[in-house]
Design a protein around this motif. Structure first.
Motif, short mmCIF file in Angstrom:
data_model
loop_
_atom_site.label_atom_id
_atom_site.label_comp_id
_atom_site.label_asym_id
_atom_site.label_seq_id
_atom_site.Cartn_x
_atom_site.Cartn_y
_atom_site.Cartn_z
N GLY A 197 0.74 -1.33 -0.06
CA GLY A 197 -0.05 0.18 -0.11
C GLY A 197 0.87 1.31 0.21
O GLY A 197 0.52 2.22 -0.53
N ILE A 198 1.90 1.31 0.78
CA ILE A 198 2.90 2.53 0.84
C ILE A 198 3.59 2.60 -0.54
O ILE A 198 3.70 3.65 -1.09
N TYR A 199 3.90 1.40 -1.05
CA TYR A 199 4.72 1.36 -2.12
C TYR A 199 3.99 2.01 -3.31
O TYR A 199 4.36 2.82 -4.29
N ARG A 200 2.83 1.72 -3.53
CA ARG A 200 1.89 2.01 -4.44
C ARG A 200 1.59 3.93 -4.52
O ARG A 200 1.24 4.47 -5.55
N THR A 201 2.11 4.43 -3.23
CA THR A 201 1.86 5.78 -3.28
C THR A 201 3.29 6.65 -3.77
O THR A 201 3.18 7.72 -3.75
N LEU A 202 4.21 5.90 -4.00
CA LEU A 202 5.39 6.50 -4.14
C LEU A 202 5.40 7.00 -5.48
O LEU A 202 4.84 6.38 -6.35
N PRO A 203 6.38 8.22 -5.65
CA PRO A 203 6.64 8.56 -7.18
C PRO A 203 7.28 7.86 -7.94
O PRO A 203 8.01 6.67 -7.19
N GLN A 204 7.54 7.92 -9.12
CA GLN A 204 8.08 6.68 -10.12
C GLN A 204 9.78 6.61 -9.66
O GLN A 204 10.02 5.40 -9.53
N GLU A 205 10.33 7.44 -9.41
CA GLU A 205 11.70 7.68 -9.13
C GLU A 205 11.81 6.67 -7.85
O GLU A 205 12.74 5.71 -7.67
N SER A 206 11.08 6.84 -6.62
CA SER A 206 11.14 6.06 -5.49
C SER A 206 10.84 4.69 -5.65
O SER A 206 11.42 3.68 -5.26
N ARG A 207 9.73 4.55 -6.73
CA ARG A 207 9.43 3.07 -6.82
C ARG A 207 10.59 2.44 -7.71
O ARG A 207 10.81 1.36 -7.48
#
Length: 219
Positions: A197-207
């Motif tokens: 759930g947290i990962y899905r909220t991250l910006p593309q660079e952070s993902r």
């Protein structure tokens, strides 16, 4: 309500769009004409808002289909399932639903977490159309917050038969897990699900950084 129905049929026409301003201009002498129009839904009239049809603007509504001829004597009587609830009935529904909105899950007095300012939830009791496996239809009572219950063009509906089929299709282990969620009236999330759930909220660079880290650890 009768005048509003005739206006829809003669001036607007099925499938056509009208605005709130046009409605109020047509009935300048009627207080709460919006409410009188909504009352038609209790008689099978379908009038969509932007919540029902995303193509509509907020101030627009669409007259989709006409229902009962409410201008005929006897036709304007609301159906039995729209009868007023007693205080005892309302209290029982709220208690059975653990004082939680069964649409969004919020509790009475809790604040909505949408960043739109502080708004505390108020709970009401709504009616939901339920389709049974044998083809019968029943209107069941359910707790719903004011926000979830506002603006819907049609009563919320559910196919209980389809839900039961999904339950039967679960593996035995999944059924036992689901039974525990039912007993607790809540679902507990595993650390992995919380992380997702947290990962899905991250910006593309952070993902991408997380994906690279996982690749380094598992590669």
């Amino acid at each position: 309500m009768v005048r509003a129905a005739l206006w829809l049929v003669t001036e607007v026409g099925e499938k056509n769009i009208f605005t709130k301003a046009q409605l109020r201009e047509a009935f300048p002498d009627v207080a709460q004409i919006d409410r009188r129009l909504r009352d038609l839904r209790d008689h099978g009239w379908r009038i969509d808002t932007s919540r029902d049809d995303p193509s509509l603007l907020q101030q627009e509504q669409r007259f989709v289909t006409r229902g009962a001829d409410v201008w005929i004597p006897g036709k304007s009587k609301a159906p039995k399932h729209k009868a007023s609830l007693t205080a005892a009935q309302r209290a029982k529904v709220l208690q059975d639903d653990n004082h939680l909105c069964r649409s969004c899950g919020i509790g009475a007095g809790e604040a909505y977490e949408d960043g739109g300012g502080i708004e505390l939830a108020k709970l009401n009791v709504s009616r939901r159309k339920v389709f049974h496996s044998d083809g019968t239809i029943e209107h069941q009572l359910v707790t719903e917050c004011k926000r979830c219950g506002t603006g819907g063009g049609l009563d919320r509906e559910l196919d209980l038969g389809a839900v039961l089929e999904l339950v039967e299709a679960l593996a035995p282990l999944e059924q036992r897990l689901f039974a525990k969620w039912i007993e607790a009236d809540q679902r507990s999330f595993s650390p992995l699900e919380k992380l997702w759930g947290i990962y899905r909220t991250l910006p593309q660079e952070s993902r991408a950084a997380v994906a690279q880290a996982i690749d380094d650890m598992t590669g």
